[in-house]
Motif scaffolding. Sequence first.
Motif, short mmCIF file in Angstrom:
data_model
loop_
_atom_site.label_atom_id
_atom_site.label_comp_id
_atom_site.label_asym_id
_atom_site.label_seq_id
_atom_site.Cartn_x
_atom_site.Cartn_y
_atom_site.Cartn_z
N GLN A 226 13.61 3.25 -7.35
CA GLN A 226 14.18 3.35 -6.01
C GLN A 226 13.70 2.15 -5.19
OE1 GLN A 226 11.80 6.08 -6.73
NE2 GLN A 226 13.33 6.92 -8.11
N GLU A 227 14.61 1.61 -4.38
CA GLU A 227 14.26 0.46 -3.54
C GLU A 227 14.95 0.60 -2.18
OE1 GLU A 227 14.12 -4.45 -3.68
OE2 GLU A 227 15.44 -3.34 -5.03
N LEU A 228 14.20 0.32 -1.13
CA LEU A 228 14.74 0.32 0.23
C LEU A 228 14.48 -1.05 0.83
CD1 LEU A 228 15.92 1.70 2.77
CD2 LEU A 228 13.58 2.45 3.31
N ALA A 229 15.54 -1.76 1.18
CA ALA A 229 15.44 -3.10 1.77
C ALA A 229 15.94 -3.06 3.21
CB ALA A 229 16.26 -4.11 0.95
N GLY A 230 15.28 -3.82 4.09
CA GLY A 230 15.73 -3.88 5.46
C GLY A 230 14.63 -3.92 6.49
N PHE A 231 13.38 -4.14 6.07
CA PHE A 231 12.27 -4.19 7.02
C PHE A 231 12.31 -5.48 7.83
CE2 PHE A 231 10.96 -1.38 3.60
CZ PHE A 231 10.55 -0.27 4.30
N ASN A 232 12.67 -6.55 7.15
CA ASN A 232 12.87 -7.85 7.80
C ASN A 232 14.01 -8.55 7.08
OD1 ASN A 232 10.70 -8.13 9.88
ND2 ASN A 232 9.37 -7.83 8.10
N GLY A 233 14.46 -9.66 7.63
CA GLY A 233 15.48 -10.41 6.95
C GLY A 233 16.88 -9.93 7.24
N ASP A 234 17.81 -10.31 6.34
CA ASP A 234 19.23 -10.02 6.56
C ASP A 234 19.84 -9.21 5.42
OD1 ASP A 234 19.02 -11.98 4.67
OD2 ASP A 234 20.54 -13.31 5.53
N VAL A 235 19.00 -8.51 4.66
CA VAL A 235 19.48 -7.70 3.53
C VAL A 235 19.11 -6.24 3.80
CG1 VAL A 235 19.34 -7.29 1.05
CG2 VAL A 235 19.21 -9.63 1.94
N LEU B 4 17.25 -13.41 2.98
CA LEU B 4 15.85 -13.00 3.00
C LEU B 4 15.78 -11.49 2.83
CD1 LEU B 4 12.85 -13.78 3.42
CD2 LEU B 4 13.21 -13.35 5.87
N LYS B 5 15.10 -11.05 1.76
CA LYS B 5 14.97 -9.63 1.48
C LYS B 5 13.52 -9.19 1.63
CE LYS B 5 14.71 -7.83 -2.69
NZ LYS B 5 14.98 -7.30 -4.04
N SER B 6 13.31 -8.11 2.36
CA SER B 6 11.99 -7.49 2.48
C SER B 6 12.17 -6.02 2.12
CB SER B 6 11.45 -7.64 3.90
OG SER B 6 10.18 -7.04 4.02
N SER B 7 11.47 -5.56 1.10
CA SER B 7 11.75 -4.21 0.59
C SER B 7 10.49 -3.54 0.06
CB SER B 7 12.80 -4.27 -0.53
OG SER B 7 12.25 -4.92 -1.68
N VAL B 8 10.58 -2.24 -0.05
CA VAL B 8 9.56 -1.44 -0.72
C VAL B 8 10.25 -0.73 -1.89
CG1 VAL B 8 9.93 0.55 0.81
CG2 VAL B 8 7.79 0.35 -0.46
N ALA B 9 9.59 -0.71 -3.04
CA ALA B 9 10.20 -0.16 -4.25
C ALA B 9 9.18 0.70 -5.01
CB ALA B 9 10.73 -1.27 -5.15
N HIS B 10 9.70 1.70 -5.70
CA HIS B 10 8.87 2.57 -6.53
C HIS B 10 9.51 2.72 -7.90
CE1 HIS B 10 7.85 6.61 -8.21
NE2 HIS B 10 6.63 6.12 -8.02
N THR B 11 8.69 2.59 -8.93
CA THR B 11 9.15 2.75 -10.31
C THR B 11 8.27 3.77 -11.01
OG1 THR B 11 9.83 0.42 -10.39
CG2 THR B 11 9.63 1.57 -12.48
#
Length: 474
Positions: A294-303, A265-272
Amino acid sequence: MDNDEFPLRAHESDEKAEEFMNTNLEAKAKKYKEYEEAAIKLNNLVFDTKDCPFYVHSFRIHGTQKTRQSLFESVVYSALQARTLGSIIDEVHLAADKLNRLDIFKHIDVFLDKSSDPLAQPGAIDVILSTEEKSRFWIKTGTEIGNDAGSANISLNIRNVFGGAETLETYMSAGTQTSYVFEFCLAKPINGNPDSKVDISAYRLTKNNQSFSSHDEILHGIALRWRVLSKLGFHELTYGTSWRQICNIAKDATLSIRESAGHSLKSSVAHTLVRDMRDDIMLPSRGYYIKLFQELAGFNGDVFFVKNEFESQINFPLGKGFIFSASLRNGLLFPFKTQQSKISDRFFLGGAQSVRGFKLNGMGPREDKKDSLGGDAYVAAGVSLFTPLPKLSRHPVKGHFFVNGGSLMQINPSQRLAVSLNNLAKMPSVSAGVGVVYRSSILRLEVNFCLPLIATNTDKLKKGLQLGLGFNFW
């Protein structure tokens, strides 16, 4: 009656017809001259009075049934603040252009007139917009070709859903690598601005990776996006959550692929950010292209990871039909809280649109010379020379000479990051070749003869003819 009279009468008839035509042409030329003189006078009058104090007394809109009044108020707000004739004309023109680009009207006609309100102050102007709304429902079908894959798609759309230029789209696609896509998306312009939109979507995607990595991947997700056009370029800010499943493992899959099977499960915020100044996206002759991701994953889930990617291309003409093109790309995936990244998030490299002379996703780490595992860091570059072909200079066909190279690797968590990146630059795979490029109205076709010059023992080569179909080539 004497037959000799007929040639004379025919001659007289021709003279009369010619006289009529000349008179008609003179009348048309006179009217055109009068119209031109009137247009010049009007132009001069507007120019002379452009700084005189005027204001918009009222905006009247005709021909709308489904569109809300609040949408027009947002679009014409700047025009209501204008206080000179010149600024009113400019702002009204911008407002009409915005309404036209919202894609909900067939046409927009603008009229300026002196205010008919007897209580209006001097300099009051009424602005009248005459419009006709487009049909709310429409269907679009098409095909997509790229990265050695093809698909067919259909989308069902509803325009102006709630009267504020919203768009509701249901998109379905089936193809060779992306087996099945279903997406539901609702988009809305912010304050009636077609260059600033927010949308929410839900999707299901199935990827067929059997040709290079002995597995399939299923994704279910939702995403909230803000898309805006600025002076720097096109921005997209996304927050999304996706549930990924690595499944349909082949019987002869390697151990690494089997260990990757399961859910994440990936929860992320990304900007292009994309800035595209090329004169043509498929076969440019001048201009440059830059993309930052740029992408930052780790708000929820296991990624948990930080991901960055950079793409660039520059093109310029050399004269007499010759074009030089150069490109550079690189990416870095840095996992945290875990020792190793997941295969769903890694980079893959190789193919006719990526690094020619290598099979699709055929570069980088591989287990037992079978399954591509992807990498956490990559760099790729290429130079191309496009040449005119004899007797085909008027057609969108070019000769093509190229040199491509790249490197893809996984980061060793026991080493310093600088050491891993240094190793990335020391082990490039390189190819060169010659071919023909054709730019059609819908895609670009390349037929190249490729010769790999340097390769690692895990790379899968594509020596000889290689066919490429798509839009973006590096």
